[in-house]
Every structure is written in C-alpha cells, then in structure tokens.
Design a protein around this motif. Sequence first.
Motif, PDB file in Angstrom:
ATOM      1  N   SER A 148      -3.380  10.113  16.007  1.00  0.00           N
ATOM      2  CA  SER A 148      -3.734   8.974  15.142  1.00  0.00           C
ATOM      3  C   SER A 148      -3.572   9.358  13.681  1.00  0.00           C
ATOM      4  CB  SER A 148      -5.166   8.516  15.427  1.00  0.00           C
ATOM      5  OG  SER A 148      -5.303   8.033  16.745  1.00  0.00           O
ATOM      6  N   PHE A 149      -4.089  10.537  13.326  1.00  0.00           N
ATOM      7  CA  PHE A 149      -3.922  11.047  11.956  1.00  0.00           C
ATOM      8  C   PHE A 149      -2.437  11.223  11.634  1.00  0.00           C
ATOM      9  CE2 PHE A 149      -3.205  14.660   9.151  1.00  0.00           C
ATOM     10  CZ  PHE A 149      -4.042  14.397   8.080  1.00  0.00           C
ATOM     11  N   HIS A 150      -1.729  11.826  12.560  1.00  0.00           N
ATOM     12  CA  HIS A 150      -0.311  12.119  12.383  1.00  0.00           C
ATOM     13  C   HIS A 150       0.491  10.840  12.157  1.00  0.00           C
ATOM     14  CE1 HIS A 150       3.721  12.465  14.264  1.00  0.00           C
ATOM     15  NE2 HIS A 150       3.772  13.597  13.611  1.00  0.00           N
ATOM     16  N   GLN A 151       0.292   9.842  13.025  1.00  0.00           N
ATOM     17  CA  GLN A 151       1.052   8.597  12.927  1.00  0.00           C
ATOM     18  C   GLN A 151       0.664   7.785  11.687  1.00  0.00           C
ATOM     19  OE1 GLN A 151       3.517   9.540  15.258  1.00  0.00           O
ATOM     20  NE2 GLN A 151       3.640   7.343  15.461  1.00  0.00           N
ATOM     21  N   PHE A 152      -0.592   7.884  11.283  1.00  0.00           N
ATOM     22  CA  PHE A 152      -1.043   7.148  10.099  1.00  0.00           C
ATOM     23  C   PHE A 152      -0.289   7.605   8.859  1.00  0.00           C
ATOM     24  CE2 PHE A 152      -3.909   6.967   6.389  1.00  0.00           C
ATOM     25  CZ  PHE A 152      -4.113   5.596   6.305  1.00  0.00           C
ATOM     26  N   PHE A 153      -0.256   8.912   8.619  1.00  0.00           N
ATOM     27  CA  PHE A 153       0.380   9.413   7.405  1.00  0.00           C
ATOM     28  C   PHE A 153       1.906   9.435   7.522  1.00  0.00           C
ATOM     29  CE2 PHE A 153      -3.918  11.032   6.672  1.00  0.00           C
ATOM     30  CZ  PHE A 153      -4.104  10.587   5.380  1.00  0.00           C
ATOM     31  N   GLU A 154       2.405   9.567   8.729  1.00  0.00           N
ATOM     32  CA  GLU A 154       3.846   9.435   8.925  1.00  0.00           C
ATOM     33  C   GLU A 154       4.265   8.000   8.614  1.00  0.00           C
ATOM     34  OE1 GLU A 154       5.541  10.393  12.848  1.00  0.00           O
ATOM     35  OE2 GLU A 154       6.254  12.237  11.907  1.00  0.00           O
ATOM     36  N   GLY A 155       3.403   7.052   8.996  1.00  0.00           N
ATOM     37  CA  GLY A 155       3.653   5.648   8.697  1.00  0.00           C
ATOM     38  C   GLY A 155       3.653   5.375   7.206  1.00  0.00           C
ATOM     39  N   ILE A 156       2.772   6.045   6.464  1.00  0.00           N
ATOM     40  CA  ILE A 156       2.750   5.867   5.009  1.00  0.00           C
ATOM     41  C   ILE A 156       4.073   6.324   4.394  1.00  0.00           C
ATOM     42  CG2 ILE A 156       1.714   6.750   2.874  1.00  0.00           C
ATOM     43  CD1 ILE A 156      -0.986   6.644   4.207  1.00  0.00           C
ATOM     44  N   GLY A 157       4.586   7.456   4.874  1.00  0.00           N
ATOM     45  CA  GLY A 157       5.868   7.935   4.369  1.00  0.00           C
ATOM     46  C   GLY A 157       6.990   6.962   4.656  1.00  0.00           C
ATOM     47  N   LEU A 158       7.039   6.448   5.879  1.00  0.00           N
ATOM     48  CA  LEU A 158       8.068   5.481   6.249  1.00  0.00           C
ATOM     49  C   LEU A 158       7.865   4.164   5.507  1.00  0.00           C
ATOM     50  CD1 LEU A 158      10.455   4.621   8.037  1.00  0.00           C
ATOM     51  CD2 LEU A 158       8.801   3.986   9.803  1.00  0.00           C
ATOM     52  N   GLY A 159       6.620   3.708   5.426  1.00  0.00           N
ATOM     53  CA  GLY A 159       6.329   2.457   4.726  1.00  0.00           C
ATOM     54  C   GLY A 159       6.703   2.523   3.257  1.00  0.00           C
ATOM     55  N   GLY A 160       6.524   3.700   2.638  1.00  0.00           N
ATOM     56  CA  GLY A 160       6.932   3.857   1.243  1.00  0.00           C
ATOM     57  C   GLY A 160       8.430   3.670   1.065  1.00  0.00           C
ATOM     58  N   CYS A 161       9.209   4.231   1.989  1.00  0.00           N
ATOM     59  CA  CYS A 161      10.665   4.074   1.922  1.00  0.00           C
ATOM     60  C   CYS A 161      11.076   2.625   2.163  1.00  0.00           C
ATOM     61  CB  CYS A 161      11.340   4.979   2.949  1.00  0.00           C
ATOM     62  SG  CYS A 161      11.184   6.736   2.600  1.00  0.00           S
ATOM     63  N   ILE A 162      10.406   1.968   3.119  1.00  0.00           N
ATOM     64  CA  ILE A 162      10.709   0.556   3.398  1.00  0.00           C
ATOM     65  C   ILE A 162      10.404  -0.300   2.179  1.00  0.00           C
ATOM     66  CG2 ILE A 162      10.011  -1.434   4.785  1.00  0.00           C
ATOM     67  CD1 ILE A 162       9.546   0.483   7.115  1.00  0.00           C
ATOM     68  N   THR A 163       9.293  -0.001   1.506  1.00  0.00           N
ATOM     69  CA  THR A 163       8.913  -0.755   0.317  1.00  0.00           C
ATOM     70  C   THR A 163       9.941  -0.587  -0.791  1.00  0.00           C
ATOM     71  OG1 THR A 163       6.565  -0.471   0.854  1.00  0.00           O
ATOM     72  CG2 THR A 163       7.105  -1.065  -1.412  1.00  0.00           C
ATOM     73  N   GLN A 164      10.374   0.654  -1.027  1.00  0.00           N
ATOM     74  CA  GLN A 164      11.353   0.918  -2.086  1.00  0.00           C
ATOM     75  C   GLN A 164      12.735   0.381  -1.741  1.00  0.00           C
ATOM     76  OE1 GLN A 164      10.361   5.179  -2.173  1.00  0.00           O
ATOM     77  NE2 GLN A 164       9.855   4.939  -4.327  1.00  0.00           N
ATOM     78  N   ALA A 165      13.009   0.199  -0.442  1.00  0.00           N
ATOM     79  CA  ALA A 165      14.311  -0.333  -0.022  1.00  0.00           C
ATOM     80  C   ALA A 165      14.397  -1.844  -0.215  1.00  0.00           C
ATOM     81  CB  ALA A 165      14.565   0.012   1.437  1.00  0.00           C
ATOM     82  N   LYS A 166      13.243  -2.494  -0.390  1.00  0.00           N
ATOM     83  CA  LYS A 166      13.196  -3.941  -0.639  1.00  0.00           C
ATOM     84  C   LYS A 166      13.901  -4.733   0.459  1.00  0.00           C
ATOM     85  CE  LYS A 166      13.059  -3.203  -5.638  1.00  0.00           C
ATOM     86  NZ  LYS A 166      11.602  -3.331  -5.744  1.00  0.00           N
ATOM     87  N   PHE A 167      13.548  -4.435   1.716  1.00  0.00           N
ATOM     88  CA  PHE A 167      14.083  -5.200   2.837  1.00  0.00           C
ATOM     89  C   PHE A 167      13.528  -6.623   2.829  1.00  0.00           C
ATOM     90  CE2 PHE A 167      14.791  -0.966   4.800  1.00  0.00           C
ATOM     91  CZ  PHE A 167      16.096  -1.143   5.228  1.00  0.00           C
TER      92      PHE A 167
END
Length: 355
Positions: free
Chosen positions: A238-257
């Motif tokens: 749960s901890f692992h997926q939460f912070f891995e998700g933050i990293g991925l979500g940051g890239c998705i946000t900057q990509a402006k999909f």
Amino acid sequence: MVNICLPRKVILLCLLILLPWSILADCTCSISCEEPEDKSHNTKGALKYKLGAIASIFVASLIGVCLPIFGRRIPTLSPETNLFFIIKAFAAGVILATGFIHVLPDAVKDLTSPCLSENPWRKFPFAGFVAMMAAIFTLVVDVSATSHYKKAVERSDNDQDVNDDEENENNGIHIHASHGHAHGDVLTDGNPLSTQLRYRVISQVLELGIIVHSVIIGIALGVSDSPNRIKQLVAALSFHQFFEGIGLGGCITQAKFKGRAIVIMAIFFSLTTPVGIAIGIQITNDYKETNANTKTVQGIFNSASAGILIYMALVDLLSADFMNPKMQNNGKLQLGANISLLLGAGLMSALAYWA
C-alpha cells in the motif's frame, strides 16, 4: 598401510555422510525456512486478508496517482511549485529503491535458484543482463517515441500554416503566417511543447514498467496462504503503490493529457496489483513457487521491470528535475529535493525487511 589407508577410509566415510547433505543442498528449492505458524495453509482464513489487500492497495494506488492530478487545481500543489518538486523527488526515490532493492534482488534470486539447471542459469548473470537490455530498450523507445511525436506535431503545424496562408491569400491578405512556427514550439501557457511531449512519453513508459512488476507482486501476494505474510505485504505494498502513484501522477499532470486519457491511465495503474492478487487467488492450488518455469518467467520479468524502473527514475525523473533551471538556481530547493530523495529511497529500502 594402516596409517595410509585410514585417512582414505575417513575421507570416504565423510563423503558418504556429506553426500545426502549435498543432495539436499541442491533441493533447497523445496525447503521452507519460515516459522511453523507461517506455514499455515488455511486458504479460507487467508482469503479474507487477500480480499482486504485488493481493496487497500487499490485505494492507496488511486489516491497516490490522483493527488498530483487533482493537486494542479490547488496552487500549492501545482507542477510549477517547489513543493511539487520535493514530493516528486520523494516518489522518484521510492521508484529507484523499488528497482534496486526489491525487484532486482528478487530477479537474481529467481534466476540463480537451485531449481534451475546450472547451465546456463548459474553460469551467467542473466538478471543483470536482462535489466541492462531493458534499460537500453527503454532508451530506444523513449527517443523513438519522442521523435515520432515531435514530427507529427511539426507536420500538423506545417499543414496549419499552409491553410492559414491560403486563407489569407483568398481574402486578399498577403502576410506570411510566420507566427505559426511559434505555436508549434510553445504551448499556450508558455511551456515548450517538447517538454510536454517528453512527459507524455515518460508517463507512458513509466506506467509500463510499473505495471509489469505490480502484476508480479500481486500474484505473489495472491498465492500466499500465510495470513501473517499477507498482513506484512498489504502494509508494504500500500505504501509502495501510493508513492509510486504520486511519481506517475506527477508525470501525467505535467504531460497535460486530456481527461479521458488521465482516467484510463489512473484506473489502469490502480488495478494492476489488485488484478495480480486476483490472478494469484485463482491459481493458488496450481501455483508451484519452486517450478523451474515459474522461476524463469518471474526472474526475467522482474529483471526487465527493474531495468525500466531504474532508467526511468534516474534519467526521466531525477535528471530532468534536478537539471531544471528552477532547481539549479535555488539552493534551498536543491537541498530539500535531495533530502526528500534520500528519505523516499531510504523508507522504501527499509520496507525490504518486511516485504
């Protein structure tokens, strides 16, 4: 003669005694070293923890990947703020430690297992080789995809420029639309289009690497019949997926999909580990952890996943942010990002004690 033969007899006796032990050593793949209470095979008792794990990990993954996405509506969490850089450095540290501390060692263990034939598996470092090739392949995909996106945008802009020129000529306006090249290189909000394209490629390749190992760790949890082991894995994953998700979500946000693409990527990421757990539950009775084919497949996929994650963390996440002029010109931000990076990598590494 007695003095000469005695040592030979002693040696022969020792060999006879040690031979069964050497055979057992070759068969350690079928021996468990866990405590008696961890050997429980109470499938029904473990099932409720597995179902709880599906819900817990799904929620943690969804919250993690959505925080940066919805955070762009909050000024303090937008991609341009210092806090966003610090949070993303923490997430990159988590991803880097995942590759080095969790995934790659598991791959080495699988591909050097006594369950596999000595030739070729224990005569060549396949785990490192596959990880290296995966990193190189990721580089090729990274560069090729970025180049493809840029050329597609340039063709679209050139076609738009021609249409603008023809329209102006038909209206009797003989002004060359030189501004068309500007909007091909710069977004409406002032960010370079090449940066947006890079983040689109980064987010897609990063999600691919995450999905591979997330399904594998989900299956590993799903086939476990030890409630104690499952409890440990639920907290760690749960901890692992939460912070891995933050990293991925940051890239998705900057990509402006667009909205639809964001929803698909977020849901797809959040479901990978739960789907892996569901697969593990289905194959529990047939799953043979010590099977040579199982070890080979897990080892190769873990190696490839490790190579992708390590490349993405170092090249596309950390290097891109730490070389950003905003961070280069801000000593306090550099210090905060470095501390955050070490904290993320350290905490994720500490989880290796339990998972």
